[in-house]
Motif scaffolding. Structure first.
Motif, PDB file in Angstrom:
ATOM      1  N   VAL A 156       0.835  -1.200   0.000  1.00  0.00           N
ATOM      2  CA  VAL A 156       0.000   0.000   0.000  1.00  0.00           C
ATOM      3  C   VAL A 156       0.871   1.251   0.000  1.00  0.00           C
ATOM      4  CG1 VAL A 156      -1.691   1.337   1.330  1.00  0.00           C
ATOM      5  CG2 VAL A 156      -1.934  -1.144   1.140  1.00  0.00           C
ATOM      6  N   VAL A 157       1.914   1.245   0.803  1.00  0.00           N
ATOM      7  CA  VAL A 157       2.833   2.387   0.882  1.00  0.00           C
ATOM      8  C   VAL A 157       3.468   2.657  -0.476  1.00  0.00           C
ATOM      9  CG1 VAL A 157       5.071   3.128   1.809  1.00  0.00           C
ATOM     10  CG2 VAL A 157       3.318   2.214   3.345  1.00  0.00           C
ATOM     11  N   ILE A 158       3.939   1.605  -1.116  1.00  0.00           N
ATOM     12  CA  ILE A 158       4.555   1.758  -2.443  1.00  0.00           C
ATOM     13  C   ILE A 158       3.530   2.292  -3.450  1.00  0.00           C
ATOM     14  CG2 ILE A 158       5.555   0.515  -4.397  1.00  0.00           C
ATOM     15  CD1 ILE A 158       6.798  -1.399  -2.373  1.00  0.00           C
ATOM     16  N   GLY A 159       2.323   1.758  -3.366  1.00  0.00           N
ATOM     17  CA  GLY A 159       1.273   2.168  -4.291  1.00  0.00           C
ATOM     18  C   GLY A 159       0.866   3.616  -4.143  1.00  0.00           C
ATOM     19  N   ASN A 160       1.124   4.202  -2.979  1.00  0.00           N
ATOM     20  CA  ASN A 160       0.734   5.592  -2.730  1.00  0.00           C
ATOM     21  C   ASN A 160       1.897   6.574  -2.867  1.00  0.00           C
ATOM     22  OD1 ASN A 160      -2.246   6.027  -1.537  1.00  0.00           O
ATOM     23  ND2 ASN A 160      -1.520   3.987  -0.986  1.00  0.00           N
ATOM     24  N   LEU A 161       3.000   6.106  -3.421  1.00  0.00           N
ATOM     25  CA  LEU A 161       4.167   6.971  -3.581  1.00  0.00           C
ATOM     26  C   LEU A 161       3.855   8.184  -4.450  1.00  0.00           C
ATOM     27  CD1 LEU A 161       7.171   7.548  -3.151  1.00  0.00           C
ATOM     28  CD2 LEU A 161       7.651   6.088  -5.134  1.00  0.00           C
ATOM     29  N   GLY A 162       3.113   7.967  -5.525  1.00  0.00           N
ATOM     30  CA  GLY A 162       2.768   9.075  -6.426  1.00  0.00           C
ATOM     31  C   GLY A 162       1.942  10.129  -5.721  1.00  0.00           C
ATOM     32  N   ASP A 163       0.915   9.686  -4.962  1.00  0.00           N
ATOM     33  CA  ASP A 163       0.082  10.625  -4.214  1.00  0.00           C
ATOM     34  C   ASP A 163       0.908  11.375  -3.174  1.00  0.00           C
ATOM     35  OD1 ASP A 163      -2.189   9.952  -5.607  1.00  0.00           O
ATOM     36  OD2 ASP A 163      -2.797   8.404  -4.181  1.00  0.00           O
ATOM     37  N   TYR A 164       1.852  10.680  -2.552  1.00  0.00           N
ATOM     38  CA  TYR A 164       2.704  11.304  -1.550  1.00  0.00           C
ATOM     39  C   TYR A 164       3.552  12.409  -2.186  1.00  0.00           C
ATOM     40  CZ  TYR A 164       6.660  11.899   1.642  1.00  0.00           C
ATOM     41  OH  TYR A 164       7.633  12.433   2.447  1.00  0.00           O
ATOM     42  N   LYS A 165       4.107  12.126  -3.353  1.00  0.00           N
ATOM     43  CA  LYS A 165       4.925  13.130  -4.039  1.00  0.00           C
ATOM     44  C   LYS A 165       4.111  14.375  -4.385  1.00  0.00           C
ATOM     45  CE  LYS A 165       8.417  10.171  -6.202  1.00  0.00           C
ATOM     46  NZ  LYS A 165       8.973   9.700  -7.484  1.00  0.00           N
ATOM     47  N   ARG A 166       2.892  14.156  -4.851  1.00  0.00           N
ATOM     48  CA  ARG A 166       2.034  15.293  -5.182  1.00  0.00           C
ATOM     49  C   ARG A 166       1.684  16.089  -3.926  1.00  0.00           C
ATOM     50  NH1 ARG A 166       0.396  11.539  -9.095  1.00  0.00           N
ATOM     51  NH2 ARG A 166      -1.060  10.492  -7.693  1.00  0.00           N
ATOM     52  N   PHE A 167       1.446  15.385  -2.840  1.00  0.00           N
ATOM     53  CA  PHE A 167       1.145  16.036  -1.569  1.00  0.00           C
ATOM     54  C   PHE A 167       2.321  16.894  -1.100  1.00  0.00           C
ATOM     55  CE2 PHE A 167       2.048  15.534   3.024  1.00  0.00           C
ATOM     56  CZ  PHE A 167       1.073  16.378   3.533  1.00  0.00           C
ATOM     57  N   LYS A 168       3.547  16.345  -1.186  1.00  0.00           N
ATOM     58  CA  LYS A 168       4.728  17.075  -0.745  1.00  0.00           C
ATOM     59  C   LYS A 168       5.005  18.282  -1.641  1.00  0.00           C
ATOM     60  CE  LYS A 168       6.994  16.106   2.233  1.00  0.00           C
ATOM     61  NZ  LYS A 168       6.888  16.454   3.671  1.00  0.00           N
ATOM     62  N   ALA A 169       4.744  18.124  -2.951  1.00  0.00           N
ATOM     63  CA  ALA A 169       4.949  19.234  -3.884  1.00  0.00           C
ATOM     64  C   ALA A 169       3.986  20.377  -3.553  1.00  0.00           C
ATOM     65  CB  ALA A 169       4.748  18.765  -5.319  1.00  0.00           C
ATOM     66  N   LYS A 170       2.734  20.016  -3.261  1.00  0.00           N
ATOM     67  CA  LYS A 170       1.730  21.022  -2.909  1.00  0.00           C
ATOM     68  C   LYS A 170       2.097  21.685  -1.591  1.00  0.00           C
ATOM     69  CE  LYS A 170      -3.274  21.562  -2.258  1.00  0.00           C
ATOM     70  NZ  LYS A 170      -4.582  20.857  -2.234  1.00  0.00           N
ATOM     71  N   GLN A 171       2.588  20.885  -0.658  1.00  0.00           N
ATOM     72  CA  GLN A 171       2.995  21.404   0.648  1.00  0.00           C
ATOM     73  C   GLN A 171       4.160  22.385   0.507  1.00  0.00           C
ATOM     74  OE1 GLN A 171       4.985  18.705   3.550  1.00  0.00           O
ATOM     75  NE2 GLN A 171       3.252  19.144   4.890  1.00  0.00           N
ATOM     76  N   SER A 172       5.140  22.022  -0.337  1.00  0.00           N
ATOM     77  CA  SER A 172       6.295  22.894  -0.556  1.00  0.00           C
ATOM     78  C   SER A 172       5.868  24.206  -1.204  1.00  0.00           C
ATOM     79  CB  SER A 172       7.330  22.192  -1.442  1.00  0.00           C
ATOM     80  OG  SER A 172       7.845  21.045  -0.809  1.00  0.00           O
ATOM     81  N   ALA A 173       4.933  24.113  -2.163  1.00  0.00           N
ATOM     82  CA  ALA A 173       4.443  25.324  -2.831  1.00  0.00           C
ATOM     83  C   ALA A 173       3.724  26.228  -1.837  1.00  0.00           C
ATOM     84  CB  ALA A 173       3.512  24.940  -3.975  1.00  0.00           C
TER      85      ALA A 173
END
Length: 216
Positions: A156-173
């Motif tokens: 599940v963790v591996i499968g959500n890597l893409g969503d995590y990256k998008r979340f972190k990008a939004k957080q950084s912005a």
């Protein structure tokens, strides 16, 4: 920990206690690309006498390079320790060998479902964000063994890597926007303070003039 300096510590006969004078806790040391330890100054002398290096700048560049590698290695060791410590506490179990093998593959970018390396800090952060969700899923699934749950959760963790990256990008912005806004607010406060000082100064000047005129 103590290690043998490959330059100044003497060799001993078989059966004798080895001499180890490199204390990694307090000494300035170098670990070379073969895993051998030296006091940093001993490493310089090693390069000069054994490796016949005469260019002092090249020697110092090599030392700097090795130091950087050491810093990265220490960071990796500490990140790995934090990750596995959290995993053992979260699942309340020891580390299954197969799980460590999979994590190692993920870390090196050799997992069958991933083509990129993921560091331990990122893995841990994903687990932390998904901990509550994984607990809820575990209640629904009713796993018979904790190892089965660990295997499922990792997928599940591996499968959500893409969503995590998008979340972190939004957080950084968002953080960047907040910094910009804070900077503008500070600039406004500086301007406002300057205007207030000017108004105060003008007010004081006017009052002094009036008082002077009254005294004449």
């Amino acid at each position: 920990m103590f290690y043998k300096c490959n330059f100044c510590d003497p060799s001993v006969k078989r059966g004798e206690k080895p001499i180890k004078t490199v204390n990694t806790e307090v000494d300035d040391f170098i670990k070379d690309d073969k895993g051998k330890y030296y006091h940093t100054n001993c490493f310089r002398m090693h390069l000069r006498s054994r490796k016949k290096m005469k260019d002092e700048e090249a020697i110092e560049n090599l030392i700097t390079e090795r130091k950087k590698v050491q810093v990265d290695e220490i960071k990796e060791i500490r990140s790995r320790a934090r990750f596995y410590e959290w995993i053992m506490e979260y699942y309340e179990t020891d580390l299954p060998p197969y799980y460590c093998i999979k994590i190692d593959a993920i870390r090196k970018g050799k997992h069958e479902f991933l083509r990129e390396q993921i560091d331990y800090d990122t893995l841990l952060d994903i687990y932390l964000h998904m901990a509550s969700y994984l607990n809820k899923v575990a209640v629904q699934k009713q796993f018979n063994k904790v190892t089965s749950r660990m295997n499922y959760d990792l997928a599940v963790v591996i499968g959500n890597l893409g969503d995590y990256k998008r979340f972190k990008a939004k957080q950084s912005a968002q953080e960047a926007d907040n910094i910009t806004i804070e900077g503008k607010l500070k600039d406004s406060e500086v301007v406002r303070a300057a205007l207030n000082r000017k108004e105060s100064s003008e007010s004081e000047f006017n009052i002094t003039d009036i008082m002077d005129e009254l005294l004449l």
